[in-house]
Design a protein around this motif. Structure first.
Motif, PDB file in Angstrom:
ATOM      1  N   GLN A 160      -9.715  -6.933  -5.639  1.00 20.97           N
ATOM      2  CA  GLN A 160     -11.076  -6.715  -4.899  1.00 20.97           C
ATOM      3  C   GLN A 160     -12.035  -6.735  -6.139  1.00 20.97           C
ATOM      4  N   GLU A 188      -8.610  -0.652  -2.899  1.00 27.10           N
ATOM      5  CA  GLU A 188      -9.163  -1.773  -2.095  1.00 27.10           C
ATOM      6  C   GLU A 188     -10.002  -0.922  -0.823  1.00 27.10           C
ATOM      7  N   SER A 247       0.837  -1.194   0.066  1.00 23.00           N
ATOM      8  CA  SER A 247      -0.022  -0.097   0.069  1.00 23.00           C
ATOM      9  C   SER A 247       0.845   1.145  -0.117  1.00 23.00           C
ATOM     10  N   GLU A 257       2.495   1.727   3.542  1.00 20.37           N
ATOM     11  CA  GLU A 257       3.348   0.757   3.556  1.00 20.37           C
ATOM     12  C   GLU A 257       4.950   1.185   2.738  1.00 20.37           C
ATOM     13  N   TRP A 317      -7.874   1.565   1.275  1.00 19.85           N
ATOM     14  CA  TRP A 317      -6.610   1.346   0.767  1.00 19.85           C
ATOM     15  C   TRP A 317      -6.334   1.556  -0.762  1.00 19.85           C
ATOM     16  N   PRO A 344     -12.149  -5.938   1.621  1.00 20.64           N
ATOM     17  CA  PRO A 344     -10.590  -5.289   1.736  1.00 20.64           C
ATOM     18  C   PRO A 344     -10.039  -6.008   2.807  1.00 20.64           C
ATOM     19  N   GLU A 345     -10.753  -6.178   3.871  1.00 19.08           N
ATOM     20  CA  GLU A 345     -10.008  -7.015   5.212  1.00 19.08           C
ATOM     21  C   GLU A 345      -9.700  -8.495   4.943  1.00 19.08           C
ATOM     22  N   PHE A 361      -3.445  -0.125  -3.377  1.00 18.90           N
ATOM     23  CA  PHE A 361      -2.166  -0.887  -3.192  1.00 18.90           C
ATOM     24  C   PHE A 361      -1.343  -0.821  -4.732  1.00 18.90           C
ATOM     25  N   ARG A 418      -6.528  -8.252   2.966  1.00 18.12           N
ATOM     26  CA  ARG A 418      -5.287  -7.980   3.621  1.00 18.12           C
ATOM     27  C   ARG A 418      -5.098  -9.097   4.370  1.00 18.12           C
ATOM     28  N   ARG A 433      -3.308 -11.747   1.754  1.00 17.70           N
ATOM     29  CA  ARG A 433      -1.943 -11.204   1.603  1.00 17.70           C
ATOM     30  C   ARG A 433      -0.959 -11.319   2.613  1.00 17.70           C
ATOM     31  N   ALA A 434      -1.501 -11.271   3.868  1.00 21.20           N
ATOM     32  CA  ALA A 434      -0.306 -11.551   4.852  1.00 21.20           C
ATOM     33  C   ALA A 434       0.135 -13.042   4.940  1.00 21.20           C
ATOM     34  N   ARG A 480       1.517  -7.262   9.070  1.00 20.47           N
ATOM     35  CA  ARG A 480       0.429  -7.866   8.319  1.00 20.47           C
ATOM     36  C   ARG A 480       0.008  -9.272   9.012  1.00 20.47           C
TER      37      ARG A 480
END
Length: 317
Positions: free
Chosen positions: A203, A62, A29, A32, A65, A182-183, A67, A186, A189-190, A110
């Motif tokens: 998304q 997203e 993001s 980040e 956010w 989006p949650e 990215f 994330r 992604r982590a 993350r």
């Protein structure tokens, strides 16, 4: 098409070169990136815009956010080949190690956020899992469904935490997960970064997927369709992605009477009869069949397969 002079002009600032090397490691993001670079978000955003205008980076929103990822591979790969060759001749840039260390901190942040989310929802998920066979049995059944041919280009609709990508992405030519939340993206992604898996996340809505026709060889919809107000439309949209010979695997519950799942877990549909699912496939132009019924709890999990014919039918006027 950006001209070479525009590309090299975009890379003239060391910060923009650092951004590209960071995006090479993982999607980030804007916030980040600012954290790793030690710069303000407005300043980083200005650098990012220049990279996007040169075709070297891409921006995706997203929720609240934004990215960033690398631009098209055909443009980026020659550039990185050149950078790698220079690194062999002259050594790494002094900021490379420091950026890598800060990137590790981003990954840790993350992962910590994912753990907090899982801890807060573990009881709900465990309660639902207790109603049907073990997830390991379901995952083994999906693996059986996919083992007869290469996975090719994989799309996982409603990817959630990315579990299907984690399992089947390594065997795919390309892996992409789509989720409306989006949650959840994330979290995925982590998890995928922690597992060092290369998969794209976007998304999108199951009724309007951000992909073109013939863009997938294998599509998965795992425990998602019971949330759909219009499952037939969701199946048709998933089928649209399939190339000739492609397949759609749907995993969901057989019909059941657990009415409390509507309010407790937002289930719109209390399972699907085989006849209904096969009709969805037929209306979407797929040849459908029932693969397995997995019993062993109050809820039965079913796997259905829909396949796109090798040759699309031509409409004769």
């Amino acid at each position: 098409m950006a001209q070479p002079s525009r590309i090299f002009a975009a890379l003239a600032d060391p910060t923009r070169m650092r951004i590209l090397m960071l995006l090479r490691a993982m999607e980030l993001s804007v916030g980040e990136l600012a954290q790793v670079l030690g710069q303000s978000q407005p300043r980083v955003s200005r650098h990012v815009k220049i990279l996007i205008d040169a075709g070297l980076a891409e921006r995706r929103k997203e929720g609240s956010w934004v990215f960033l990822s690398l631009g098209p591979r055909r443009r980026i790969e020659p550039l990185f080949s050149l950078v790698d060759r220079w690194a062999e001749l002259d050594g790494e840039n002094p900021w490379t190690a420091a950026d890598a260390a800060r990137l590790t901190a981003v990954r840790a942040d993350r992962a910590a956020a994912a753990e907090r989310y899982f801890a807060g929802h573990a009881a709900d998920w465990d309660a639902l899992r207790s109603l049907h066979v073990a997830e390991s049995e379901v995952e083994a059944a999906i693996a059986r469904a996919l083992k007869d041919r290469p996975i090719g280009r994989l799309v996982d609709i409603g990817t959630g935490t990315g579990r299907m990508l984690e399992l089947f992405g390594p065997g795919a030519e390309k892996a992409l997960g789509i989720d409306r939340s989006p949650e959840m993206l994330r979290l995925a992604r982590a998890k995928l970064a922690e597992a060092e898996l290369d998969a794209d996340l976007r998304q999108g809505d199951m009724y309007a997927l951000p992909l073109g026709a013939d863009s997938a060889d294998t599509v998965l919809i795992h425990q998602v369709l019971h949330y759909a107000q219009n499952p037939a439309a969701a199946v048709a949209e998933a089928a649209r992605l399939l190339s000739p010979g492609g397949r759609l695997v749907i995993v969901d519950f057989a019909p059941h009477e657990r009415e409390e799942l509507r309010s407790a877990d937002a289930h719109v549909r209390l399972g699907f009869a085989d006849e209904a699912m096969l009709k969805y496939f037929e209306e979407a132009g797929l040849a459908g069949r029932v693969l397995e019924h997995l019993e062993g709890g109050e809820l039965t999990v079913t796997l259905w397969l829909g396949e796109r014919p090798e040759q699309r039918l031509k409409v004769v006027a």
